[in-house]
Design an enzyme around this catalytic site. Structure first.
Site, PDB file in Angstrom:
ATOM      1  N   CYS A 177       0.960  -1.334  -0.419  1.00  0.00           N
ATOM      2  CA  CYS A 177       0.238   0.117   0.006  1.00  0.00           C
ATOM      3  C   CYS A 177       0.840   1.130   0.372  1.00  0.00           C
ATOM      4  O   CYS A 177       0.239   2.745  -0.426  1.00  0.00           O
ATOM      5  CB  CYS A 177      -0.891  -0.087   0.946  1.00  0.00           C
ATOM      6  SG  CYS A 177      -1.982  -1.346   0.924  1.00  0.00           S
ATOM      7  N   HIS A 225      -9.354   3.576  -1.155  1.00  0.00           N
ATOM      8  CA  HIS A 225      -7.777   3.142  -1.546  1.00  0.00           C
ATOM      9  C   HIS A 225      -7.728   2.357  -2.545  1.00  0.00           C
ATOM     10  O   HIS A 225      -7.150   0.596  -1.992  1.00  0.00           O
ATOM     11  CB  HIS A 225      -7.540   2.231   0.206  1.00  0.00           C
ATOM     12  CG  HIS A 225      -6.242   1.496  -0.009  1.00  0.00           C
ATOM     13  ND1 HIS A 225      -5.214   2.492  -0.072  1.00  0.00           N
ATOM     14  CD2 HIS A 225      -6.234   0.785   0.933  1.00  0.00           C
ATOM     15  CE1 HIS A 225      -3.947   1.512   0.139  1.00  0.00           C
ATOM     16  NE2 HIS A 225      -4.470   0.965   0.364  1.00  0.00           N
ATOM     17  N   CYS A 237       0.906   2.396   6.066  1.00  0.00           N
ATOM     18  CA  CYS A 237       0.985   1.455   6.920  1.00  0.00           C
ATOM     19  C   CYS A 237       0.779  -0.140   6.142  1.00  0.00           C
ATOM     20  O   CYS A 237      -0.106   0.719   4.312  1.00  0.00           O
ATOM     21  CB  CYS A 237       0.216   0.953   7.999  1.00  0.00           C
ATOM     22  SG  CYS A 237      -1.924   0.696   7.095  1.00  0.00           S
TER      23      CYS A 237
HETATM   24  C1  LIG Z   1     -15.472  -4.397   4.113  1.00  0.00           C
HETATM   25  C2  LIG Z   1     -15.368  -4.904   3.269  1.00  0.00           C
HETATM   26  C3  LIG Z   1     -15.432  -7.002   3.103  1.00  0.00           C
HETATM   27  C4  LIG Z   1     -16.668  -4.454   2.643  1.00  0.00           C
HETATM   28  O1  LIG Z   1     -16.938  -4.629   1.125  1.00  0.00           O
HETATM   29  P1  LIG Z   1     -18.514  -5.079   1.025  1.00  0.00           P
HETATM   30  O2  LIG Z   1     -19.590  -5.578   1.775  1.00  0.00           O
HETATM   31  O3  LIG Z   1     -18.075  -4.941  -0.602  1.00  0.00           O
HETATM   32  O4  LIG Z   1     -19.216  -3.464   1.352  1.00  0.00           O
HETATM   33  P2  LIG Z   1     -20.195  -2.328   0.900  1.00  0.00           P
HETATM   34  O5  LIG Z   1     -19.822  -1.711   0.450  1.00  0.00           O
HETATM   35  O6  LIG Z   1     -20.666  -3.286   0.372  1.00  0.00           O
HETATM   36  O7  LIG Z   1     -20.720  -2.164   2.191  1.00  0.00           O
HETATM   37  C5  LIG Z   1     -21.418  -3.863   2.624  1.00  0.00           C
HETATM   38  C6  LIG Z   1     -22.960  -2.671   3.829  1.00  0.00           C
HETATM   39  O8  LIG Z   1     -22.524  -1.394   4.562  1.00  0.00           O
HETATM   40  C7  LIG Z   1     -22.851  -0.401   4.136  1.00  0.00           C
HETATM   41  N1  LIG Z   1     -22.328   0.700   4.173  1.00  0.00           N
HETATM   42  C8  LIG Z   1     -20.589   0.938   4.069  1.00  0.00           C
HETATM   43  N2  LIG Z   1     -20.180   1.538   4.766  1.00  0.00           N
HETATM   44  C9  LIG Z   1     -21.181   2.570   4.772  1.00  0.00           C
HETATM   45  C10 LIG Z   1     -21.036   3.650   5.802  1.00  0.00           C
HETATM   46  N3  LIG Z   1     -20.068   4.271   5.926  1.00  0.00           N
HETATM   47  N4  LIG Z   1     -22.596   4.356   5.688  1.00  0.00           N
HETATM   48  C11 LIG Z   1     -23.312   3.599   6.451  1.00  0.00           C
HETATM   49  N5  LIG Z   1     -23.052   2.285   5.609  1.00  0.00           N
HETATM   50  C12 LIG Z   1     -22.283   1.518   5.173  1.00  0.00           C
HETATM   51  C13 LIG Z   1     -23.898  -0.472   2.700  1.00  0.00           C
HETATM   52  O9  LIG Z   1     -24.096   0.067   1.617  1.00  0.00           O
HETATM   53  C14 LIG Z   1     -23.429  -1.861   2.541  1.00  0.00           C
HETATM   54  O10 LIG Z   1     -24.808  -2.029   2.737  1.00  0.00           O
HETATM   55  P3  LIG Z   1     -25.762  -3.242   2.109  1.00  0.00           P
HETATM   56  O11 LIG Z   1     -25.442  -4.451   2.060  1.00  0.00           O
HETATM   57  O12 LIG Z   1     -27.582  -2.620   2.715  1.00  0.00           O
HETATM   58  O13 LIG Z   1     -25.827  -2.209   0.692  1.00  0.00           O
HETATM   59  C15 LIG Z   1     -14.527  -4.305   1.500  1.00  0.00           C
HETATM   60  O14 LIG Z   1     -14.508  -3.272   1.972  1.00  0.00           O
HETATM   61  C16 LIG Z   1     -13.346  -5.539   2.264  1.00  0.00           C
HETATM   62  O15 LIG Z   1     -12.198  -5.592   2.350  1.00  0.00           O
HETATM   63  N6  LIG Z   1     -12.495  -3.920   2.918  1.00  0.00           N
HETATM   64  C17 LIG Z   1     -10.491  -3.832   3.454  1.00  0.00           C
HETATM   65  C18 LIG Z   1     -10.146  -3.999   1.377  1.00  0.00           C
HETATM   66  C19 LIG Z   1      -8.422  -3.861   2.545  1.00  0.00           C
HETATM   67  O16 LIG Z   1      -8.241  -5.390   3.514  1.00  0.00           O
HETATM   68  N7  LIG Z   1      -7.590  -3.415   2.725  1.00  0.00           N
HETATM   69  C20 LIG Z   1      -6.352  -3.790   2.914  1.00  0.00           C
HETATM   70  C21 LIG Z   1      -5.672  -2.310   3.436  1.00  0.00           C
HETATM   71  S1  LIG Z   1      -4.103  -2.411   3.341  1.00  0.00           S
END
Ligand SMILES: CC(C)(COP(=O)(O)OP(=O)(O)OC[C@H]1O[C@@H](n2cnc3c(N)ncnc32)[C@H](O)[C@@H]1OP(=O)(O)O)[C@@H](O)C(=O)NCCC(=O)NCCS
Length: 432
Positions: free
Chosen positions: A93, A387, A417
């Site tokens: 990252c 990201h 990080c």
């Molecule tokens: C966490 C993760 C699995 C979520 O993926 P996802 O399920 O596709 O996420 P979505 O955007 O569809 O959100 C899921 C739900 O939460 C809701 N939601 C997400 N953020 C929200 C917020 N800030 N406020 C309100 N609702 C929110 C969405 O509307 C969705 O609702 P729904 O199911 O009713 O449509 C994915 O984003 C992920 O893997 N992130 C981490 C990435 C990572 O590891 N990065 C490395 C970092 S170095």
């Protein structure tokens, strides 16, 4: 510190594509497409003469096997002569932080005057592989001399050989995903769900404000989405101006469904996007009539054991960069911190403020410094903005440099990080 061989390195310009949640508006684009879009816009905005560019360096974490050196694809844009060397880097990252560091080094060494650095990621287009056995059978079938021999090889394919291999966002060394590592940090550092949700809310609210008042928007190159070029994307599509603590509190934990605290709301989303930065030696910038936005004063990388707390690298990289810059934490007027997860950012903050961390990891008696939220991630961060792994470092550096100039800040810090337990930190200084 920033003057090596008498050569200061300037950030002259930076811009990026909008950041879009994976599977949405950029779902049909590749990381190469996105990198080219950001770079074309950088060329247009800075009006740099492409013939003066000495090198192109791009970062990407999950490159396509079809175009593994994305930087070279960028340097083959029709705007450039075809003779600009280019290479791609992977520091997870922190990849485009690393490309800026490499551009800095090349310029400081006198090997280049003008470098384009940047990063890109298309998480809508991750490489999905065949199993090793299926690949081996395909190769064997390809070598068969007769149709019968080929069919005999293919007849050995079993259904389980056809199961695709999808890259996990996980540590190869420990098998733990980023999300599981984040959960571990929440538990070991005692960071509550509510604290994480508050942090996420802040990220969205400040990113929404920075978009509405034009500060973030100014860094974004609107994209006419190929192939029809009818839809225009001009803003990040993950920022939720209307989210609330209540809504965040309702989301179910993703990585530890029973006892967990990390949700889709307090994690950074999987994102598509690219960012590019133009760097020049101070002399070249002045000679070409550019007013630098900021100078690079110092940078540092560091790593912790990935089997401990994975995303604590900044706790080592930040003090190292500050030391190289000849500065202390209280000299900083702005901080841009990557938000992989709210819990990671809050854990890094704990480390910065902790005497125990300083004693144990740095051999110092005083903490690194106290975080001032009035100057930290003032336009939100990766949780709201998104990201695209390879692009985040260049986004952070651009946003930091621009805001330092707006506020008249002397010194600013980027902190990232990264997978593998790594941390990256860079100190910018005002262009005077
Ligand atoms: C966490 C993760 C699995 C979520 O993926 P996802 O399920 O596709 O996420 P979505 O955007 O569809 O959100 C899921 C739900 O939460 C809701 N939601 C997400 N953020 C929200 C917020 N800030 N406020 C309100 N609702 C929110 C969405 O509307 C969705 O609702 P729904 O199911 O009713 O449509 C994915 O984003 C992920 O893997 N992130 C981490 C990435 C990572 O590891 N990065 C490395 C970092 S170095």
């Amino acid at each position: 510190m920033s003057v090596r061989n008498g050569r200061r390195v300037a950030i002259v310009g930076g811009c990026r594509t909008p950041f879009a949640k994976a599977g949405t508006v950029f779902r049909d684009l590749t990381a190469v497409d996105l990198a080219k879009l950001a770079t074309r816009e950088l060329l247009a905005r800075t009006e740099v003469d492409p013939r003066t560019v000495d090198q192109v360096v791009f970062g990407q974490v999950l490159p396509s096997v079809l175009a593994p050196n994305v930087a070279r694809e960028v340097s083959l844009l029709p705007h450039f002569p075809r003779t600009i060397p280019a290479h791609s880097v992977n520091r997870a990252c922190a990849s485009s932080g690393q490309t800026i560091a490499e551009a800095h080094d090349q310029i400081a060494l006198g090997h280049a005057e003008v470098v384009i650095a940047g990063g890109t990621e298309a998480l809508s287009d991750i490489p999905i592989l065949h199993s090793r056995r299926f690949s081996a059978l395909l190769v064997e079938a390809g070598k068969a001399r007769t149709l019968g021999a080929r069919l005999a090889v293919l007849a050995r394919v079993r259904p389980r050989d056809l199961v695709p291999v999808t890259p996990a966002i996980a540590e190869p060394s420990t098998g733990m995903t980023m999300g599981q590592s984040a959960e571990k940090m929440a538990k070991e550092n005692g960071i509550s769900r509510e604290a994480q949700d508050r942090f996420a809310l802040r990220s969205h609210q400040l990113a929404a404000a920075g978009t509405a008042d034009g500060r973030l928007t100014a860094e974004i190159a609107p994209v006419f989405v190929p192939p029809h070029f009818e839809e225009v994307v001009a803003a990040d599509n993950g920022i939720r101006a209307d989210t609330s603590l209540d809504q965040l509190a309702k989301l179910r934990p993703v990585f530890d469904r029973r006892y967990g605290t990390v949700t889709a709301g307090n994690a950074s989303p999987l994102t598509d996007g690219a960012a590019a930065v133009l760097l020049m030696s101070e002399a070249a910038a002045r000679a070409q009539g550019y007013a630098p936005i900021a100078f690079i004063r110092a940078y540092a990388v560091a790593a912790v054991d990935p089997a401990e707390q994975l995303l604590m690298g900044p706790g080592l990289a930040v003090p190292k960069a500050l030391e190289r810059a000849g500065l202390s934490w209280k000299d900083l007027g702005l901080v841009e911190m990557h938000e992989a997860f709210a819990v990671q950012a809050l854990s890094n903050v704990q480390a910065f403020e902790s005497r125990a961390w300083a004693e144990r990891h740095l051999g110092r008696s005083e903490p690194i410094g106290e975080v001032d939220w009035g100057i930290t991630n003032v336009m939100g961060g990766s949780i709201a903005i998104g990201h695209p792994f390879g692009a985040t470092g260049a986004r952070l550096a651009t946003t930091l440099a621009n805001e330092m100039r707006r506020r008249g800040v002397e010194f600013g810090l980027v902190s990232i990080c990264a997978q593998g337990g790594m941390g990256f930190a860079m100190v910018l200084e005002a262009a005077r």
